[in-house]
Design an enzyme around this catalytic site. Structure first.
Site, PDB file in Angstrom:
ATOM      1  N   THR A 211       0.819  -1.206   0.000  1.00  0.00           N
ATOM      2  CA  THR A 211       0.000   0.000   0.000  1.00  0.00           C
ATOM      3  C   THR A 211       0.854   1.258   0.000  1.00  0.00           C
ATOM      4  O   THR A 211       1.987   1.261   0.508  1.00  0.00           O
ATOM      5  CB  THR A 211      -0.934   0.042   1.221  1.00  0.00           C
ATOM      6  OG1 THR A 211      -0.151   0.014   2.419  1.00  0.00           O
ATOM      7  CG2 THR A 211      -1.898  -1.129   1.212  1.00  0.00           C
ATOM      8  N   ASN A 213       1.004   4.711   1.728  1.00  0.00           N
ATOM      9  CA  ASN A 213       0.498   5.377   2.926  1.00  0.00           C
ATOM     10  C   ASN A 213       0.434   6.873   2.622  1.00  0.00           C
ATOM     11  O   ASN A 213       1.459   7.503   2.368  1.00  0.00           O
ATOM     12  CB  ASN A 213       1.445   5.097   4.099  1.00  0.00           C
ATOM     13  CG  ASN A 213       0.822   5.460   5.430  1.00  0.00           C
ATOM     14  OD1 ASN A 213       0.534   6.613   5.667  1.00  0.00           O
ATOM     15  ND2 ASN A 213       0.630   4.481   6.289  1.00  0.00           N
ATOM     16  N   GLU A 260      -4.371   4.154   3.588  1.00  0.00           N
ATOM     17  CA  GLU A 260      -3.507   3.260   2.835  1.00  0.00           C
ATOM     18  C   GLU A 260      -4.209   2.823   1.555  1.00  0.00           C
ATOM     19  O   GLU A 260      -5.345   2.357   1.599  1.00  0.00           O
ATOM     20  CB  GLU A 260      -3.119   2.047   3.680  1.00  0.00           C
ATOM     21  CG  GLU A 260      -2.363   2.431   4.950  1.00  0.00           C
ATOM     22  CD  GLU A 260      -1.952   1.229   5.769  1.00  0.00           C
ATOM     23  OE1 GLU A 260      -1.659   0.182   5.161  1.00  0.00           O
ATOM     24  OE2 GLU A 260      -1.943   1.338   7.005  1.00  0.00           O
TER      25      GLU A 260
END
Length: 318
Positions: A211, A213, A260
């Protein structure tokens, strides 16, 4: 669209010197109700052969008129986003007035004289609930007494959806409740937030779902905690993905909420990049799973659902 920034008291030389049609409002969200007001002003300006000018403020009047109110600390459209949306409406001039105590405490007559008449407005267009003067002393129903016949007044009635007023407050409530579909319908476009990519805990990589962030703009109104189908813009290119807003309860609660985003079919390193996130659909609440395997199974389903949803969405670059 020409942008003119105004600080009270202003220099008359800053003002466009010819006659205009003036559109009034704060326009947070530039939603469908706002667009009806703006379209009426632009249409009237064309009929009169004049420039269409719109006056808005750099911050919400609530900061000056009353104590801190969380509903007005976060915007649906921070100023730069509002500028981009307003540029698509056909207005010629955007006046951005610094909402300060000296401006906010003007009496109604002074506001009309200095910010309508002295701006060469031959007509004013605003929503039925527009107010002006210190602590909202005056409104569209009283404007005629301050206008004194010097300009036309065009009051636009409330716009409804499902028999309720289209308003920024209603849209915030939709977003807060996870009703992003309803919010997007009232806005007339897909709700968007901005931020930049920072280092996270890299836990998503161990799950097979890396992911980005995203540290979000602190002034923007964030969607509620949960999982969403999203589109994210990186370096002017849009990618499909899914996003989680929350505390990652399966691995122990974080101190702060995180955003995320897992982008599908994407492998670039983008730390430090500015990004835009369009929140397409709310999928589910944040949940605490008994095992990593259970979480991965849910992520697989989230991806399938998101891909199906996003395949039908045509992105608007604005």
């Amino acid at each position: 669209m020409e942008i003119i920034k105004i600080h009270h008291p202003y220099d008359p030389s800053e003002i466009y010197p010819e006659d205009i049609v003036l559109i009034l409002g704060f326009f947070d969200g530039v939603h469908r109700g706002h667009k009806t007001v703006i379209e009426a002003g632009v249409k009237l300006a064309k009929e009169k052969g004049l420039k269409a000018a719109l006056m808005t403020f750099n911050r919400h009047p609530a900061f000056v008129y009353r104590k801190f109110d969380p509903d007005y600390h976060y915007y649906l459209t921070p100023l730069k986003r509002k500028e981009a949306l307003l540029e698509q409406t056909g207005i010629d001039i955007l006046y951005e007035v610094d909402f300060t105590s000296s401006f906010g405490t003007l009496d109604p007559q002074s506001f009309v004289d200095q910010y309508i008449v002295d701006w060469h407005a031959k007509a004013v267009v605003a929503g039925f609930d527009y107010t002006y003067g210190k602590s909202n002393q005056a409104n569209m129903n009283t404007l005629d007494q301050y206008a004194k016949g010097r300009f036309e007044i065009h009051k636009i009635q409330e716009q409804l959806a499902s028999n309720e007023k289209i308003s920024s407050t209603r849209i915030r409530q939709n977003i807060e409740q996870g009703q992003i579909d309803e919010a997007n319908e009232l806005l007339g476009y897909i709700y968007e937030t901005t931020g930049f990519v920072i280092h996270g805990e890299a836990r998503g990589r161990t799950l097979g779902y890396p992911t980005a962030n995203v540290l979000s703009d602190p002034d923007v109104y964030m969607p509620r905690i949960g999982v969403y189908a999203v589109k994210m813009c990186v370096n002017e290119e849009w990618f499909d993905g899914m996003a989680s807003i929350g505390y990652n309860p399966t691995f122990g609660y974080r101190k702060d909420i995180s955003v995320e985003v897992n982008l599908f079919d994407f492998s670039q390193e983008i730390y430090g990049e500015n990004v835009r996130i369009k929140w397409v659909k709310y999928l589910r609440d944040e949940e605490n799973y008994d095992s990593k395997e259970a979480l991965i199974a849910q992520l697989v389903k989230d991806e399938e659902d998101s891909r199906a949803i996003l395949s039908k969405v045509k992105i608007n670059q604005i």
